[in-house]
Design a protein around this motif. Structure first.
Motif, PDB file in Angstrom:
ATOM      1  N   LYS A  72       0.877  -1.188  -0.111  1.00  9.88           N
ATOM      2  CA  LYS A  72      -0.176   0.076   0.034  1.00  9.88           C
ATOM      3  C   LYS A  72       0.950   1.349   0.106  1.00  9.88           C
ATOM      4  O   LYS A  72       1.330   1.846   0.908  1.00  9.88           O
ATOM      5  CB  LYS A  72      -0.957  -0.133   1.323  1.00  9.88           C
ATOM      6  CG  LYS A  72      -1.872  -0.916   1.104  1.00  9.88           C
ATOM      7  CD  LYS A  72      -3.130  -1.009   2.241  1.00  9.88           C
ATOM      8  CE  LYS A  72      -4.236  -2.054   2.102  1.00  9.88           C
ATOM      9  NZ  LYS A  72      -5.261  -1.843   3.141  1.00  9.88           N
ATOM     10  N   TYR A  73       1.168   1.589  -1.171  1.00 14.84           N
ATOM     11  CA  TYR A  73       1.929   2.980  -1.282  1.00 14.84           C
ATOM     12  C   TYR A  73       0.981   3.765  -2.025  1.00 14.84           C
ATOM     13  O   TYR A  73      -0.015   3.549  -2.878  1.00 14.84           O
ATOM     14  CB  TYR A  73       3.362   2.939  -2.374  1.00 14.84           C
ATOM     15  CG  TYR A  73       4.579   2.060  -1.419  1.00 14.84           C
ATOM     16  CD1 TYR A  73       5.473   2.974  -1.243  1.00 14.84           C
ATOM     17  CD2 TYR A  73       4.343   0.751  -1.372  1.00 14.84           C
ATOM     18  CE1 TYR A  73       6.183   2.175  -0.681  1.00 14.84           C
ATOM     19  CE2 TYR A  73       5.465  -0.088  -0.617  1.00 14.84           C
ATOM     20  CZ  TYR A  73       6.436   0.794  -0.210  1.00 14.84           C
ATOM     21  OH  TYR A  73       7.612   0.388   0.471  1.00 14.84           O
ATOM     22  N   ALA A  74       1.136   5.240  -1.543  1.00 11.83           N
ATOM     23  CA  ALA A  74       0.329   6.386  -2.203  1.00 11.83           C
ATOM     24  C   ALA A  74       1.359   7.459  -2.232  1.00 11.83           C
ATOM     25  O   ALA A  74       1.954   7.599  -1.504  1.00 11.83           O
ATOM     26  CB  ALA A  74      -0.713   6.513  -1.387  1.00 11.83           C
ATOM     27  N   ILE A  75       0.739   8.551  -3.228  1.00 12.75           N
ATOM     28  CA  ILE A  75       1.363   9.774  -3.274  1.00 12.75           C
ATOM     29  C   ILE A  75       0.707  10.615  -1.935  1.00 12.75           C
ATOM     30  O   ILE A  75      -0.253  11.008  -1.447  1.00 12.75           O
ATOM     31  CB  ILE A  75       1.274  10.388  -4.495  1.00 12.75           C
ATOM     32  CG1 ILE A  75       1.458   9.613  -5.828  1.00 12.75           C
ATOM     33  CG2 ILE A  75       1.460  11.983  -4.443  1.00 12.75           C
ATOM     34  CD1 ILE A  75       0.834  10.286  -7.010  1.00 12.75           C
ATOM     35  N   SER A  76       2.066  11.022  -1.041  1.00 13.33           N
ATOM     36  CA  SER A  76       1.857  11.778  -0.120  1.00 13.33           C
ATOM     37  C   SER A  76       1.975  13.248  -0.243  1.00 13.33           C
ATOM     38  O   SER A  76       1.606  14.055   0.517  1.00 13.33           O
ATOM     39  CB  SER A  76       2.731  11.398   1.094  1.00 13.33           C
ATOM     40  OG  SER A  76       3.768  11.506   0.679  1.00 13.33           O
ATOM     41  N   LYS A  77       2.957  13.749  -1.285  1.00 16.75           N
ATOM     42  CA  LYS A  77       2.983  14.956  -1.620  1.00 16.75           C
ATOM     43  C   LYS A  77       3.225  15.179  -3.041  1.00 16.75           C
ATOM     44  O   LYS A  77       3.935  14.338  -3.681  1.00 16.75           O
ATOM     45  CB  LYS A  77       4.409  15.719  -0.737  1.00 16.75           C
ATOM     46  CG  LYS A  77       4.385  17.216  -0.814  1.00 16.75           C
ATOM     47  CD  LYS A  77       5.428  17.584   0.227  1.00 16.75           C
ATOM     48  CE  LYS A  77       5.218  18.945   0.594  1.00 16.75           C
ATOM     49  NZ  LYS A  77       4.091  19.384   1.245  1.00 16.75           N
ATOM     50  N   ARG A  78       2.859  16.148  -3.811  1.00 18.39           N
ATOM     51  CA  ARG A  78       2.901  16.442  -5.145  1.00 18.39           C
ATOM     52  C   ARG A  78       3.390  18.200  -5.276  1.00 18.39           C
ATOM     53  O   ARG A  78       2.688  18.797  -4.786  1.00 18.39           O
ATOM     54  CB  ARG A  78       1.886  16.383  -6.117  1.00 18.39           C
ATOM     55  CG  ARG A  78       1.343  14.908  -6.023  1.00 18.39           C
ATOM     56  CD  ARG A  78       0.256  14.646  -6.867  1.00 18.39           C
ATOM     57  NE  ARG A  78       0.662  14.645  -8.410  1.00 18.39           N
ATOM     58  CZ  ARG A  78      -0.149  14.019  -9.379  1.00 18.39           C
ATOM     59  NH1 ARG A  78      -1.188  13.462  -8.858  1.00 18.39           N
ATOM     60  NH2 ARG A  78       0.108  14.036 -10.569  1.00 18.39           N
ATOM     61  N   ARG A  79       4.569  18.357  -5.586  1.00 16.53           N
ATOM     62  CA  ARG A  79       5.233  19.603  -5.910  1.00 16.53           C
ATOM     63  C   ARG A  79       5.551  19.800  -7.623  1.00 16.53           C
ATOM     64  O   ARG A  79       6.136  18.924  -8.039  1.00 16.53           O
ATOM     65  CB  ARG A  79       6.481  19.901  -5.286  1.00 16.53           C
ATOM     66  CG  ARG A  79       6.050  20.006  -3.699  1.00 16.53           C
ATOM     67  CD  ARG A  79       7.278  19.942  -2.552  1.00 16.53           C
ATOM     68  NE  ARG A  79       7.656  18.369  -2.673  1.00 16.53           N
ATOM     69  CZ  ARG A  79       8.391  18.052  -1.651  1.00 16.53           C
ATOM     70  NH1 ARG A  79       8.827  18.805  -0.775  1.00 16.53           N
ATOM     71  NH2 ARG A  79       8.807  16.789  -1.612  1.00 16.53           N
ATOM     72  N   VAL A  80       5.095  20.779  -8.097  1.00 15.37           N
ATOM     73  CA  VAL A  80       5.453  21.335  -9.342  1.00 15.37           C
ATOM     74  C   VAL A  80       6.389  22.416  -9.617  1.00 15.37           C
ATOM     75  O   VAL A  80       5.968  23.466  -8.788  1.00 15.37           O
ATOM     76  CB  VAL A  80       4.031  21.496 -10.223  1.00 15.37           C
ATOM     77  CG1 VAL A  80       4.341  21.738 -11.682  1.00 15.37           C
ATOM     78  CG2 VAL A  80       3.134  20.214  -9.851  1.00 15.37           C
ATOM     79  N   LEU A  81       7.534  22.301 -10.314  1.00 15.53           N
ATOM     80  CA  LEU A  81       8.305  23.356 -10.711  1.00 15.53           C
ATOM     81  C   LEU A  81       7.966  23.794 -12.132  1.00 15.53           C
ATOM     82  O   LEU A  81       7.803  22.885 -13.151  1.00 15.53           O
ATOM     83  CB  LEU A  81       9.615  23.291 -10.432  1.00 15.53           C
ATOM     84  CG  LEU A  81      10.029  22.738  -8.956  1.00 15.53           C
ATOM     85  CD1 LEU A  81      10.156  21.453  -8.828  1.00 15.53           C
ATOM     86  CD2 LEU A  81      11.388  23.564  -8.770  1.00 15.53           C
ATOM     87  N   GLN A  82       8.038  25.067 -12.517  1.00 17.33           N
ATOM     88  CA  GLN A  82       7.990  25.190 -13.904  1.00 17.33           C
ATOM     89  C   GLN A  82       9.269  26.252 -14.359  1.00 17.33           C
ATOM     90  O   GLN A  82       9.787  27.112 -13.656  1.00 17.33           O
ATOM     91  CB  GLN A  82       6.675  26.058 -13.998  1.00 17.33           C
ATOM     92  CG  GLN A  82       6.309  26.424 -15.665  1.00 17.33           C
ATOM     93  CD  GLN A  82       4.904  26.994 -15.596  1.00 17.33           C
ATOM     94  OE1 GLN A  82       4.087  25.952 -15.344  1.00 17.33           O
ATOM     95  NE2 GLN A  82       4.970  27.918 -16.391  1.00 17.33           N
ATOM     96  N   GLY A  83       9.584  26.066 -15.495  1.00 15.92           N
ATOM     97  CA  GLY A  83      10.882  26.970 -16.182  1.00 15.92           C
ATOM     98  C   GLY A  83      10.623  27.033 -17.744  1.00 15.92           C
ATOM     99  O   GLY A  83       9.613  26.238 -18.224  1.00 15.92           O
TER     100      GLY A  83
END
Length: 596
Positions: free
Chosen positions: A220-231
């Motif tokens: 049971k693995y799940a996404i705990s944090k999503r961060r997006v960078l843009q350039g």
């Protein structure tokens, strides 16, 4: 998006430089080359008509389809058109077998119209991150890959993340008893607001995937944090620090965080700016933070200070080759390695009536003029003495002309910019190396790379972040990042003499790399040819330098290997003993060194 002001510099280890290096000597010693024919072609994905920008070419057109397992020596992987992940592990060159299948993608990825190349990254000695190029991310537990040829790869995380991407970095760690995996994904998206540029932007998504059920229910693995960078440019280098504390990016254009867990961060970014950052903006406004002048004997520096600064608040540290100037409690105003040595006892500083700081440095060696004050620091401005300017202009007058070359017979013909070699021209963009904090989302360390052209990245120690190689004058310097060492964030660990100049002259070069033990560097062209540049080694015969008349104790060898294939090179990797070259139908193994 403006590039952040530089507040850090790379410190070159001068003990690793060889100012007396002459050149590489071509060696005709034979290189054993072994050719393995592949049962199925490599899963190459060619650029579509709508992928026409330079960023598309850098990210996907120049993708390295061959993957080297840094935990197990001489073990490489690739993905074929059938969706099979195949492995070749070399123990004996003369008994090479066919690559063996270790896993097959469960989806029919070939039927997806707008897919990217499938990508693979070795997260640890027992974990692998995999993308099929359609937008799906797989995390697999592999057991210890080097111990058994029949280990099972088990999918423990599988999720469709939307638009297709490639994996550029991953790692895993255990924190407070919970197993976490960090992954970096790269996409190139259309930018409707960009009407003057290419119409595209580069997105880096930083995922933290955690075991949410403890050690007893590992599936049971799940996404705990999503961060997006843009350039606005594909990064040359992007890697996560051990235990996910921060992110390091080398790029021509800056990156900034735009989303965290789906929430925009643009509006609150300015509000969360701390005192140090506001002061940084003051220092990097329209005017430079410092001015400097020089003579043949000394250097005078004038540093702007904020209003209300007292003498007691000033921090000044000076050694023979470095300087630190700052205000107590704040980030440094000027810090880094000096261009050349100074006499510390004869140098001094004084606070002037206009609340500026004046520093006088006495050069250790009289005569040579400095090209810059602090290596890589672009926050100041050099002011040339008018008398010096007139003298230089007079000395260069014979090199300039209204005509292209009015008199080619004269002894000193004028300079023609069209005659400059490609390796003497640096990119117009000022690239930077930035360390971004994963919690505050702010840049904590910024290095202006300037003319230090990015060459390649390589994993030297799988327990550390990947190394990167930069051009420094004519040499190529290898740097090891240390995310947990604030005072030694990037360490100079090796030098490849003259490689910066050599690689720039190779117009058809596609890939560059080096061995993990730095014994050689290698360049690969789009077709056939591989160039190997070895570190200097002792010679058995007596050689003399004809110009200086001195005996030469070491020689650096260059070797050239030619592959029996007319197919484009798709992958290129180096180990301490071998080079692996992948084409669509063949995998070549070049024996470079003999193991101890």
């Amino acid at each position: 998006m403006k590039m952040a002001a530089s507040n850090y510099s790379l410190k070159v280890n001068k003990l690793l430089l060889d100012p007396k290096f002459e050149s590489y000597r071509l060696s005709l010693d034979p290189l054993p080359i072994y050719n393995i024919e592949l049962d199925a072609a490599v899963a190459e994905v060619k650029l579509r008509d709508d992928q026409y920008t330079l960023d598309h070419m850098r990210a996907f057109g120049m993708y390295n389809y061959l993957h080297c397992d840094p935990w197990y020596e001489d073990s490489v992987y690739y993905i074929d058109q059938l969706g099979s992940i195949l492995n070749l592990t070399v123990t004996l060159d003369t008994a090479l077998g066919k690559p063996r299948e270790v896993f097959r993608l469960p989806s029919e990825f070939n039927t997806y119209e707008n897919r990217l190349c499938a990508s693979l990254h070795f997260t640890s000695s027992t974990w692998v991150a995999l993308s099929d190029g359609t937008g799906k991310l797989y995390l697999m537990r592999t057991s210890k890959r080097g111990e058994s040829a029949h280990g099972k790869w088990e999918i423990l995380f599988n999720q469709d993340l939307g638009e297709p991407f490639i994996i550029i970095n991953s790692l895993c760690y255990v924190n407070c008893g919970s197993h976490s995996i960090e992954v970096l994904l790269l996409r190139i998206k259309k930018d409707e607001l960009d009407v003057k540029g290419s119409g595209f932007c580069v997105s880096i998504e930083w995922l933290t995937i955690t075991n949410i059920s403890g050690q007893d229910e590992e599936k049971k693995y799940a996404i705990s944090k999503r961060r997006v960078l843009q350039g606005k440019s594909v990064p040359h280098y992007a890697a996560i620090e051990p235990e996910g504390g921060g992110l390091m990016i080398a790029s021509d254009k800056p990156f900034r965080f735009t989303q965290v867990d789906g929430k925009q961060v643009e509006e609150t970014f300015e509000e969360t700016m701390d005192v140090d950052e506001k002061r940084e903006n003051y220092c990097t406004a329209q005017n430079p933070i410092y001015y400097w002048q020089q003579t043949a004997e000394d250097i005078t520096i004038t540093v702007r200070l904020p209003e209300g600064t007292t003498k007691e608040a000033i921090e000044f540290k000076l050694s023979m080759d470095s300087m630190h100037v700052g205000l107590r409690g704040y980030a440094p105003l000027l810090e880094g390695q000096l261009y050349a040595l100074v006499d510390t006892e004869a140098s001094a500083w004084i606070m002037k009536e206009d609340k500026s700081l004046e520093i006088t440095l006495l050069k250790k060696n009289d005569g040579p003029m400095w090209r810059e004050l602090v290596m890589g620091n672009q926050r100041g401005e050099f002011i040339m003495d008018p008398a010096q300017a007139d003298m230089i202009n007079e000395g260069l007058r014979h090199l300039t002309s209204e005509d292209l070359n009015a008199n080619p017979e004269q002894s000193k013909p004028p300079c023609n910019a069209q005659e400059l070699e490609e390796c003497d021209i640096f990119p117009e963009d000022s690239s930077s190396l930035t360390r971004l904090d994963g919690s505050t989302l702010k840049a904590t360390h910024v290095v202006n790379l300037g003319s230090h052209q990015y060459l390649f990245s390589v994993v030297v120690n799988p327990a550390e972040m990947p190394c990167f190689c930069l051009r420094h004058d004519v040499d190529a310097l290898l740097w090891q990042p240390h995310g947990n060492q604030q005072d030694n964030m990037w360490e100079h660990i090796a030098t490849f003499n003259a490689l910066g100049y050599v690689q720039a002259s190779k117009r058809d070069k596609k890939f560059s790399t080096c061995s993990p033990n730095y014994s050689y560097a290698a360049l690969c062209e789009c077709l056939r040819r591989v160039f190997i540049y070895r570190q200097p080694s002792p010679v058995s015969t007596v050689l003399y330098n004809r110009k200086e008349g001195r005996q030469v104790g070491q020689v650096a060898k260059q070797q050239v290997a030619s592959l029996e294939s007319n197919d484009t090179v798709l992958g290129f990797r180096a180990t301490n003993e071998r080079l692996f070259v992948l084409t669509s139908k063949n995998l070549f193994v070049i024996k470079v060194n003999t193991g101890n």
